[in-house]
Design a protein around this motif. Structure first.
Motif, short mmCIF file in Angstrom:
data_model
loop_
_atom_site.label_atom_id
_atom_site.label_comp_id
_atom_site.label_asym_id
_atom_site.label_seq_id
_atom_site.Cartn_x
_atom_site.Cartn_y
_atom_site.Cartn_z
N THR C 38 0.84 -1.20 0.00
CA THR C 38 0.00 0.00 0.00
C THR C 38 0.87 1.25 0.00
O THR C 38 0.60 2.22 -0.72
N ARG E 127 -13.66 -11.22 3.86
CA ARG E 127 -13.19 -10.38 2.74
C ARG E 127 -13.21 -11.15 1.42
O ARG E 127 -13.34 -12.36 1.38
N SER E 133 -3.61 -8.69 0.99
CA SER E 133 -2.22 -8.42 0.61
C SER E 133 -1.63 -9.69 0.00
O SER E 133 -2.23 -10.77 0.07
N GLY E 135 0.87 -11.60 0.85
CA GLY E 135 1.13 -12.69 1.78
C GLY E 135 -0.15 -13.30 2.32
O GLY E 135 -0.23 -14.51 2.55
N GLU E 136 -1.15 -12.46 2.49
CA GLU E 136 -2.44 -12.98 2.97
C GLU E 136 -3.03 -13.94 1.94
O GLU E 136 -3.58 -14.98 2.27
N1 LIG Z 1 -8.70 -3.53 -1.45
C1 LIG Z 1 -8.55 -3.69 -0.14
N2 LIG Z 1 -9.60 -3.48 0.68
C2 LIG Z 1 -9.47 -3.62 2.00
N3 LIG Z 1 -8.33 -3.94 2.62
C3 LIG Z 1 -7.25 -4.16 1.86
C4 LIG Z 1 -7.30 -4.04 0.44
N4 LIG Z 1 -6.07 -4.31 -0.04
C5 LIG Z 1 -5.28 -4.59 1.03
N5 LIG Z 1 -5.98 -4.50 2.18
C6 LIG Z 1 -5.48 -4.70 3.53
O1 LIG Z 1 -4.54 -3.69 3.75
C7 LIG Z 1 -3.47 -4.17 4.54
C8 LIG Z 1 -2.14 -3.83 3.88
O2 LIG Z 1 -2.03 -4.52 2.65
P1 LIG Z 1 -0.66 -4.53 1.85
O3 LIG Z 1 -0.92 -5.19 0.58
O4 LIG Z 1 -0.12 -3.15 1.81
O5 LIG Z 1 0.24 -5.44 2.78
P2 LIG Z 1 1.74 -5.85 2.61
O6 LIG Z 1 2.48 -5.23 3.70
O7 LIG Z 1 2.17 -5.59 1.23
O8 LIG Z 1 1.65 -7.40 2.87
P3 LIG Z 1 2.34 -8.63 2.12
O9 LIG Z 1 3.71 -8.72 2.66
O10 LIG Z 1 1.49 -9.78 2.57
O11 LIG Z 1 2.26 -8.37 0.67
C9 LIG Z 1 -3.70 -5.67 4.72
O12 LIG Z 1 -4.21 -5.87 6.00
C10 LIG Z 1 -4.76 -6.00 3.70
O13 LIG Z 1 -5.59 -7.00 4.18
#
Ligand SMILES: Nc1ncnc2c1ncn2[C@@H]1O[C@H](COP(=O)(O)OP(=O)(O)OP(=O)(O)O)[C@@H](O)[C@H]1O
Ligand SMILES: Nc1ncnc2c1ncn2[C@@H]1O[C@H](COP(=O)(O)OP(=O)(O)OP(=O)(O)O)[C@@H](O)[C@H]1O
Ligand code: MOO
Ligand SMILES: [Mg+2]
Ligand SMILES: [Mg+2]
Lengths: 237, 231, 211, 237, 211
Positions: C38, E127, E133, E135-136
């Motif tokens: 994000t 969701r 994300s 990793g999720e």
């Molecule tokens: N479109 C969306 N709507 C709601 N929540 C979201 C959306 N996209 C991501 N999230 C949530 O936002 C948070 C941050 O997501 P992000 O993709 O930035 O994580 P990340 O640090 O890149 O993780 P990873 O290492 O798993 O890729 C997570 O908790 C995710 O579930």
């Protein structure tokens, strides 16, 4: 099957009208489809309704409206005639307009669907590579929507080939000018022993449609290969 | 000089087509023939269609253009008439007499096909005739209206409709139907085909209209079953 | 160089970041779902912060008070997406050259041949993305962003799908890029080893908060 | 606008016919679209052509063919009448068939497009989780194609509302039975002072279409939300 | 247990594999593009070998001489795709339960609650996949395959998008799964550490050849 001169004339006219109707509808149809697929604005529903309008009415009604608006006495028609010398009513150009208007909703729906189904993250990726919106649109959005555009064009061309009611109402049944295959078929149903001739023309219509469909089919196959769509039996894994 | 443009009711397709061929053989430039429902032609002429001669299948649409001053009223002439007949699919005739006392509704089962009453000319005449014979009340629920007399003819030809009301000219061109009755001329308004020059028509147009009145043309009209206009 | 002070909310998730990022390579680490991708999307201009601002040098990229927002395509940052996002209708070559072609020749800092040989993707140039393996895809994505010669390179776990040999080959290359071209980089990874090797400093994220 | 009893009858009939035509076309249209999208077989092009056929001919021709085949004297029609007591000619059921036949190609194209655009790897993923093909189809393929199915249904319903030529040729114009809005409108355009009445009916058609479009619009929004399509302004990144 | 002896060609790439894989956990390592994902797809039944055979116990999965082929859905193997392949129209919960729901209760070896708490995805259950994300997403993919209680679990770099803490939590779980449920596993990874910890043996692939 040897064609009579009259059949040739109607065949060529139908091909010309359907082709032009499709060519004219394409840019406007794509633009409208994109606008409806990707923009939210107040009154969007009214625009959707308006696009759909020619379909939900019996074809004479849009045809008659065209006559009233675009006829030489009509507000738009007289203006076109005066300023550009363009006469639509009772000419093959008018037949093109009638076909294009009737087929327009058929063009818009599949293109719109394709625009919706495109993964917008690809467009984002392009923008992070310095592509301004119009370039993203031309290089990513449009090519990815090709199958939808082809589907729309096929529907549009086919519908134009079969267009009867609006054409009859707007430009009439003038031999060599507006008498396309459907109108010629109508005429033959009014002469004794005309049935055989009507069937011959129907077969011509079908052959013309088959030609167009074949071209679209091949173009679509190429496009889908480019886009990496599945070919049955070859999984993409 | 520009060719004459003739806008004629679809039911005149054959006859006017043959007359135009003869006209051309007589050394005139080929006429352009536009056939459609009278209503469509009238509205196109109203909106500026480049017509020289208009031939309507009934008086209404000629009146319509006359009111709008689109035709040259002085040239208006009722050149032709037609007859209203009852037809059945070939070989499916049943006893029928065109007579007030006859119980048409009880004479057969099924629908009655004709042009849409009050709308398509043939249907309007049919309704008048049925009413005059006292058949309308019992028959009206069984009527299948069509947009064009040809569709009614097709329904009878296919045997879908055991009985139809069409013009004599239509019955004449189909070998799949037979005429089982003719309505007396006084049972309905006269069936007439008004012709007129459209306002601003060229000199050739006047000649063509005259030609339509000629014996040669009238012979062609008769060949297709039209009658001289009953004035 | 990059001054971030923003809030971004999406459903339950709230990202609050305040940081002053200097040139060189900055590693970004944090648990899955903490907001790393994000953050990169915000910096790249794909998302718009609801509050706060992002500045790059003396250029304002986004500012909620003035409603200023520089769209992604004007930022000239390269983003290597976590999941590649290759253009399916273009060959690998056209994917790689997508940003490159639009650069003025003087602005190009890499050569196609050099990048492809280093990433070992030359034999793939005529293929379509669907015909690539997972690791091949991520290498093309990296090459595409590099060839765009960005002012700032944002990488989201670019090497996680690669084997050690390739990693050992690409990491030194990225280090050379850092030292020779001085393109500043933000590098998201879960690998401490990569951070240690490449990064001048590390930012940690936790639950949407950058520290 | 207070409706006359006749207008009410035509309105209700049109709604009934268009609804049934859409409901009938849906399963067959989806099946055909899937077959064309996912199977390769010899003669596929002929099937495509056949599906497109009703569009490329003036509507009276398919209408007349229906009469020949499904009329009480026709090979299929007489069989239906004899064995099931079903009469199509001159009944509203026949009007449904005429509309469905004319609208069928419009249903097939968008659904087919949607089936093509679905990522087949998702179907593979479902099969590795033990789902037999039919279950994959019901739980993955079909839901992912929802926007296409809705687009097809909208086109089909709209086309049915405007269907005139085939209906007239197959079932004629019988008030209360087959006299749908387009037939009523057409009638009024045949009478010199029928214009006002025709416009009233046209407005009714438009309102009916607007209602259907609104329902489709809402259903589509739900489906697209489910599928996570972009909502403009909310990137999915 | 798993007897592979096959050839598979795709464009220029040829995969030739001959191996006898015993129960327990088998690591599969090899450079990017060497054919690891292709091998898993062949075992899962998503691809069909042009030559040779695959046998599982005394069951023939594919045999080019008899043209026998058991489709994927009848094999009851779980496959964790390299790129997740979550169903976009289903919630995380419905994704997780997709295979599980169709199992007879007696055949279920895991509980939803247990798997989701271990993978730390409980808060995500309602969701849609697009809201996750990277990793999720990979954790949900792993959970989905596990809950299907497969006879054989095929995993394609399941942990590469995860941070160390999660890896340290999931790896012991997989080890427990291996020991308690005795589900045999094929585990593709680039991480030597993971192989060392989890695998009973390692197969190396190079250029399409398994050895
Ligand atoms: N479109 C969306 N709507 C709601 N929540 C979201 C959306 N996209 C991501 N999230 C949530 O936002 C948070 C941050 O997501 P992000 O993709 O930035 O994580 P990340 O640090 O890149 O993780 P990873 O290492 O798993 O890729 C997570 O908790 C995710 O579930
Ligand atoms: N659809 C395809 N058409 C042609 N070649 C393909 C296709 N898919 C994969 N390949 C090629 O097959 C080879 C094996 O691919 P595979 O995905 O099995 O590699 P992998 O070992 O999983 O690599 P990675 O670790 O990068 O995921 C690669 O060289 C790849 O380029
Ligand atoms: O030829 Mo007409 O005008 O339909 O009776
Ligand atoms: Mg991420
Ligand atoms: Mg792989």
């Amino acid at each position: 099957m040897v064609l009579t001169p009259d059949e040739w004339v109607a065949l060529r006219l139908s091909a010309k009208v359907a082709l032009w109707a499709t060519v004219l509808s394409l840019p406007l149809g794509i633009a409208t489809a994109w606008w409806l697929a990707r923009r939210n604005f107040p009154g969007k529903f009214l625009v959707e309704m308006f696009v759909q309008l020619p379909m939900v009415l019996p074809p004479v009604v849009p045809g008659y409206l065209l006559l009233v608006l675009l006829g030489t006495q009509g507000p738009i028609g007289s203006w076109l005639l005066e300023h550009f010398g363009i006469r639509l009513a009772f000419t093959w150009k008018g037949a093109v307009i009638a076909s294009a208007v009737m087929a327009f909703p058929l063009m818009v729906q599949p293109v719109r669907l394709a625009f919706r189904m495109i993964d917008s993250r690809l467009e984002q990726a392009a923008s992070t590579l310095g592509a301004p919106p119009w370039r993203v649109w031309l290089s990513i959005t449009l090519p990815l929507a090709t199958p939808g555009i082809l589907a729309g064009a096929v529907l549009c061309f086919s519908r134009s080939l079969g267009e009867f009611g609006a054409t009859m109402a707007f430009v009439g049944n003038i031999p060599g000018e507006t008498r396309t295959l459907p109108l010629a078929i109508y005429s033959y149903t009014h002469v004794p022993d005309g049935e055989a001739a009507a069937w011959r023309l129907a077969v011509l219509s079908i052959l013309l449609a088959a030609g167009a469909l074949l071209i679209a089919h091949l173009a679509n196959r190429r496009a889908e290969q480019r886009l990496g769509y599945l070919d049955h039996g070859h999984a993409r894994h | 000089e520009d060719a004459v443009r003739v806008y004629a009711a679809a039911s005149l397709t054959n006859a006017v087509g043959d007359i135009a061929t003869a006209w051309q053989k007589d050394g005139h430039p080929k006429a352009t023939l536009v056939f459609a429902a009278s209503s469509a032609l009238a509205k196109q002429i109203e909106n500026g269609a480049p017509a020289d001669v208009f031939a309507s299948a009934d008086r209404k649409w000629m009146d319509y253009l006359a009111q709008r001053k689109k035709i040259d009223a002085a040239t208006r002439v009722e050149l032709l008439g037609n007859e209203l007949v009852l037809i059945v699919p070939k070989g499916k005739a049943f006893p029928l007499t065109v007579d007030k006392g006859f119980d048409l509704a009880g004479a057969y089962k099924g629908k009655l096909c004709t042009g849409e009453p009050d709308v398509v000319p043939v249907g309007t005449y049919a309704k008048q005739a049925l009413t005059a014979l006292g058949w309308w009340g019992a028959m009206s629920p069984r009527i299948v209206g069509t947009d064009d007399v040809r569709t009614a003819l097709a329904f009878v030809e296919r045997g879908e409709c055991p009985l139809g009301i069409v013009y004599a000219t239509d019955a004449a061109i189909s070998d799949k139907v037979e005429v089982v009755g003719r309505f007396p001329a006084r049972s309905h308004e006269p069936i007439v085909y008004p012709f007129a020059l459209v306002g601003g028509a060229g000199s050739q147009a006047g000649a063509f209209l005259e030609y339509l009145k000629s014996d040669a043309a009238q012979a062609i009209f008769r060949r297709y079953g039209f009658t001289p206009a009953t004035r | 160089m990059l001054a971030i002070d923003l809030k971004f909310r999406r459903a339950q998730f709230v990202l609050a970041a305040r940081a002053q990022i200097e040139p060189g390579t900055t590693g970004i680490c944090g648990p899955s779902g903490c907001g790393k991708s994000t953050l990169l999307a915000l910096i790249a201009g794909l998302l718009r912060p609801q509050e706060g601002s992002i500045r790059f040098g003396d250029q304002t990229l986004a500012d909620s008070t003035t409603r200023a927002f520089l769209p992604a395509w004007k930022r000239h940052f390269g983003l290597v997406f976590q999941d590649g996002q290759l253009f399916p209708h273009l060959s690998v070559r056209d994917n790689l050259l997508y940003g490159y072609r639009r650069l003025e020749p003087g602005a190009r800092r890499f050569e196609l041949g050099h990048v492809t040989s280093l990433l070992e993707i030359e034999p793939l140039l005529e293929r379509r993305p669907v015909q690539l393996s997972g690791g091949e895809r991520s290498r093309v994505a990296l090459g595409r962003a590099l060839l765009y010669s960005p002012r700032l390179l944002l990488m989201d776990e670019p090497l996680s799908a690669l084997d050690d040999r390739l990693k050992q080959q690409i990491l030194p290359f990225l280090k050379r890029v850092r030292d020779e071209t001085r393109i500043p980089m933000l590098y998201v990874t879960h690998s401490m080893a990569e951070v240690d090797y490449l990064a001048d400093r590390v930012l940690r994220m936790e639950n949407g908060t950058l520290s």
